[in-house]
Design an enzyme around this catalytic site. Structure first.
Site, PDB file in Angstrom:
ATOM      1  CE  LYS A 111      22.169 -72.711 -55.930  1.00 13.40           C
ATOM      2  NZ  LYS A 111      22.854 -71.788 -55.027  1.00 13.40           N
ATOM      3  CE  LYS A 194      12.208 -71.774 -53.036  1.00 11.06           C
ATOM      4  NZ  LYS A 194      13.250 -72.372 -52.168  1.00 11.06           N
ATOM      5  CE  LYS A 197      16.596 -59.518 -55.736  1.00 10.56           C
ATOM      6  NZ  LYS A 197      16.134 -58.352 -55.024  1.00 10.56           N
TER       7      LYS A 197
HETATM    8  P1  AMP Z   1      17.551 -68.047 -51.097  1.00 12.37           P
HETATM    9  O1  AMP Z   1      17.684 -66.589 -51.322  1.00 12.37           O
HETATM   10  O2  AMP Z   1      16.678 -68.762 -52.096  1.00 12.37           O
HETATM   11  O3  AMP Z   1      18.879 -68.738 -50.881  1.00 12.37           O
HETATM   12  O4  AMP Z   1      16.772 -68.225 -49.722  1.00 12.37           O
HETATM   13  C1  AMP Z   1      17.148 -67.642 -48.515  1.00 12.37           C
HETATM   14  C2  AMP Z   1      16.230 -68.166 -47.425  1.00 12.37           C
HETATM   15  O5  AMP Z   1      14.855 -67.850 -47.714  1.00 12.37           O
HETATM   16  C3  AMP Z   1      16.281 -69.693 -47.262  1.00 12.37           C
HETATM   17  O6  AMP Z   1      16.194 -70.029 -45.895  1.00 12.37           O
HETATM   18  C4  AMP Z   1      15.070 -70.185 -48.003  1.00 12.37           C
HETATM   19  O7  AMP Z   1      14.584 -71.412 -47.485  1.00 12.37           O
HETATM   20  C5  AMP Z   1      14.064 -69.037 -47.807  1.00 12.37           C
HETATM   21  N1  AMP Z   1      13.166 -68.911 -48.983  1.00 12.37           N
HETATM   22  C6  AMP Z   1      13.493 -68.458 -50.224  1.00 12.37           C
HETATM   23  N2  AMP Z   1      12.420 -68.447 -51.054  1.00 12.37           N
HETATM   24  C7  AMP Z   1      11.368 -68.926 -50.324  1.00 12.37           C
HETATM   25  C8  AMP Z   1       9.980 -69.149 -50.605  1.00 12.37           C
HETATM   26  N3  AMP Z   1       9.440 -68.893 -51.798  1.00 12.37           N
HETATM   27  N4  AMP Z   1       9.206 -69.633 -49.603  1.00 12.37           N
HETATM   28  C9  AMP Z   1       9.734 -69.871 -48.365  1.00 12.37           C
HETATM   29  N5  AMP Z   1      11.028 -69.686 -48.040  1.00 12.37           N
HETATM   30  C10 AMP Z   1      11.850 -69.217 -48.994  1.00 12.37           C
END
Ligand code: AMP
Ligand code: TRP
Length: 332
Positions: A111, A194, A197
């Site tokens: 980051k 991945k 958002k």
């Molecule tokens: P984030 O909003 O990226 O911090 O993710 C929040 C939660 O969602 C975390 O537990 C991530 O591991 C899961 N997550 C986010 N994007 C993905 C994805 N594309 N596939 C699987 N898990 C995800």
């Protein structure tokens, strides 16, 4: 009974990856555990947030969690900043964790990138607050995505050093719970990235409030290759987009890749995508509808979060009071 704790950042309405990788597992763990789930608005502040949006994004995440089946009566749902115990314990952990430990965190390195001198100090101590989130409840099971494993190891290092430095066994060991066949959902436009958002293209993701027509269109337009579906998982090698769609199907249908390919192997993507869109719509439509119902009544969401925060504080306050006593703070 193990106490479960997990947190998710208030990124607004979640996408399918959040749902399959995290939220669905949170719902499943409610059976047989005492669960505490938290929208981590303080963690969000480690990078700049528009103050006009942070509160509504926190509500949107809470609404989605409720709509997915988080039971805020049997369990606890709240937003982090409403329970000051997290920050009190995080300060103690700032003084327990070592610079060298935090310097090794790959998420910080990713980051901060080349701009290390210019990121917030909050981003650097992010894992200390995460350790405090969990240990303020002395929770022992933490469902997370694989990317959070290193942060949980650090939390255990902090707990151990605290116990050692203050000659106590106050904090328990934490175990990550990493579940699910679709632990990584990939972008619909690029099977090597991945689903996220932050992708500028909305076509790359399914949002939990997408209308059925939007879901069908996104799946129809999802990138694939010209070959038909293989008959077994080995045939998905080198075909990331095909593997992703089959993985999503498997996760929603409650089967595995082999199970999906036994049924759909040999079909072209046209027919398979139609089946996948149908499955997605039947799963997500009720969630979308329920999310909208909550969002129409922000006061009801706030009431759930307020009640959750009060019950969370009842657990965390005495634990953090005791941690403060253990380090010698005067509690007059
Ligand atoms: P984030 O909003 O990226 O911090 O993710 C929040 C939660 O969602 C975390 O537990 C991530 O591991 C899961 N997550 C986010 N994007 C993905 C994805 N594309 N596939 C699987 N898990 C995800
Ligand atoms: N860092 C986690 C993430 O980005 C969110 C989080 C904050 C969390 N505090 C937590 C997860 C405590 C589990 C336990 O996904």
């Amino acid at each position: 009974m193990h106490r479960v704790f997990s947190g998710i950042q208030p990124s607004g309405v979640p996408q399918l990856g959040n749902y399959l990788g995290a939220m669905r597992n949170w719902v499943a763990l409610q059976d047989g555990h005492e669960c505490i789930y938290c929208v981590v608005d303080l963690h969000a502040l480690t990078t700049w947030q528009d103050p006009k949006q942070l509160a509504s994004q926190t509500r949107e995440m809470a609404a989605s969690l409720l709509a997915c089946g988080i039971d805020a009566k049997q369990h606890i749902l709240f937003n982090q900043s409403a329970v000051p115990a997290h920050v009190r314990l995080a300060w103690i952990f700032n003084c327990v964790a070592r610079m060298g430990w935090l310097n090794r965190m790959t998420q910080f390195k990713d980051k901060a990138g080349k701009d290390r001198e210019n990121v917030s100090t909050g981003l650097f101590v992010y894992p200390n607050l995460m350790a405090a989130d969990i240990l303020a409840y002395r929770a022992t099971r933490v469902p997370v995505g694989d990317d959070q494993r290193q942060h949980l190891e650090l939390a255990n290092d902090i707990a151990q050093k605290f116990n050692h430095d203050y000659a106590t066994e106050f904090f328990p060991a934490i175990e990550p719970v990493i579940l699910g066949v679709a632990a990584r959902v990939m972008s619909l436009r690029d099977g090597t990235k991945k689903m996220s958002k932050s992708d500028p293209s909305d076509q790359s993701r399914i949002n939990l409030t997408d209308e059925p027509e939007a879901i069908a269109l996104k799946i129809r337009r999802a990138k694939t290759d010209p070959a038909p579906l293989p008959g077994d998982p080995a045939g998905l090698e080198g075909r990331p987009e095909a593997a992703n769609l089959v993985g999503i199907y498997a996760a929603l249908a409650g089967t595995d890749l082999a199970g999906v390919l036994r049924e759909h192997g040999g079909k072209g993507f046209g027919a398979f995508k139609e089946a996948l869109a149908e499955l997605l719509i039947s799963h997500l439509s009720p969630i979308a509808e329920e999310t909208r119902r909550w969002l129409d009544d922000p006061g009801a969401i706030d009431a759930v979060l307020r009640d959750g925060a009060a019950r969370a504080a009842e657990i965390a306050d005495p634990i953090v009071d005791e941690a403060e006593r253990l380090v010698g703070l005067l509690k007059p």
